[in-house]
Design a protein around this motif. Sequence first.
Motif: not given
Length: 333
Positions: A135-136, A140-142, A147-148, A215-216
Amino acid sequence: MQNRQVVIESLPQDKLELSNFAMRTEPVPAPGAGEVLCRTLALTVGAGQRAGLQGSATYAGAPKSGVVMGGSAVARVEASESNSIAVGTLVTCPAGWQEYSVHEARAVNVVDEVDDPAHHLGVYGTNGLTAYFGLFALGEPQAGQTLVVSAAAGSVGHLVGQMAKIVGCRVVGVTGSEEKCQLLTDTLGFDTAVNHRSPDFRGEFREACGDGIDIYFDNTGGDILGGALRRMKTHGRIVCCGVVSQYDTGAPQPGPRGVPGLLVNNRVRMEGFLVFDYADRYAEGRAQMRAWVEAGQLKPLQDEFQGLEEMPRAFIDMLAGGNVGTRIVRVAE
Ligand SMILES: NC(=O)c1ccc[n+]([C@@H]2O[C@H](COP(=O)([O-])OP(=O)(O)OC[C@H]3O[C@@H](n4cnc5c(N)ncnc54)[C@H](OP(=O)(O)O)[C@@H]3O)[C@@H](O)[C@H]2O)c1
């Protein structure tokens, strides 16, 4: 003393069956110089082990029959011929499906005493670390992004979705039953969830993705990956974690259409990883997840079978979607 083991009787030709495994009993081995004897407390089964039996997990080498089935355990050191690890120490180790195993002291990991040692096989083990670094480091989630995650109620997936929520994403889970969808939204705080077995999966998935996917996190490959590819936003990221939809078969399907064209047009990054790539950062991942668990922000789920002889059934049932969270098999008190 006797050591019960589960061995690979034959390699699966198509779907994995109970008859691919057999029980065997051998004397408990004695540790040599620098080694420890570990007594298995609990084992976990992970979807990637099926890729190992299929021969598609190249890092695991060629599968073979007649050997103890591999797997990770949390264990107590029962006897030690090492100065560095005392009898009674709690460890994780690649014990395989057996009650006792001998390892070089440097091949086992000494772990903290926590309320349930089995957490070292879930949130603080390989699957938790896979969720965290996939994930991180890759996703790179914001905050505000969508996100799926597929296999969203499974060991890796339920942690990915919760951590993405912690950092402010809108989270969509894809899973295999209405009950699991409800668990994701009602208990784990996902924004929405879609059942991949629904007759109108395509339409429901499109609606759940709203204006597109940033993000998938792909645990499944197959049709779910195909659907996500068509909904990716510009500069989106596809985190290729695993291909569980194609493991339990003798005839895996080829990858989806649209690669590389859709990636080019939408400037999407599609990247695979193995958790081992991040071995030098495991302490960081565990510390962060432990802080979230202790703060009540991250709920690690596990479900359980009892007894070593249940390992094959626990594994086959997990591949068919019987599990919620990390599947644990208790072997000893
Ligand atoms: N890259 C790495 O280093 C790494 C490390 C560990 C694990 N992994 C990968 O992470 C993924 C999840 O592994 P896990 O151990 O956490 O397993 P898991 O998600 O706990 O269990 C597997 C789940 O896959 C789902 N599934 C099975 N067949 C499916 C299909 N045809 N289509 C859609 N979903 C299907 C089932 O849930 P439903 O009820 O939702 O269908 C099942 O519960 C696997 O792909 C594994 O290879 C990668």
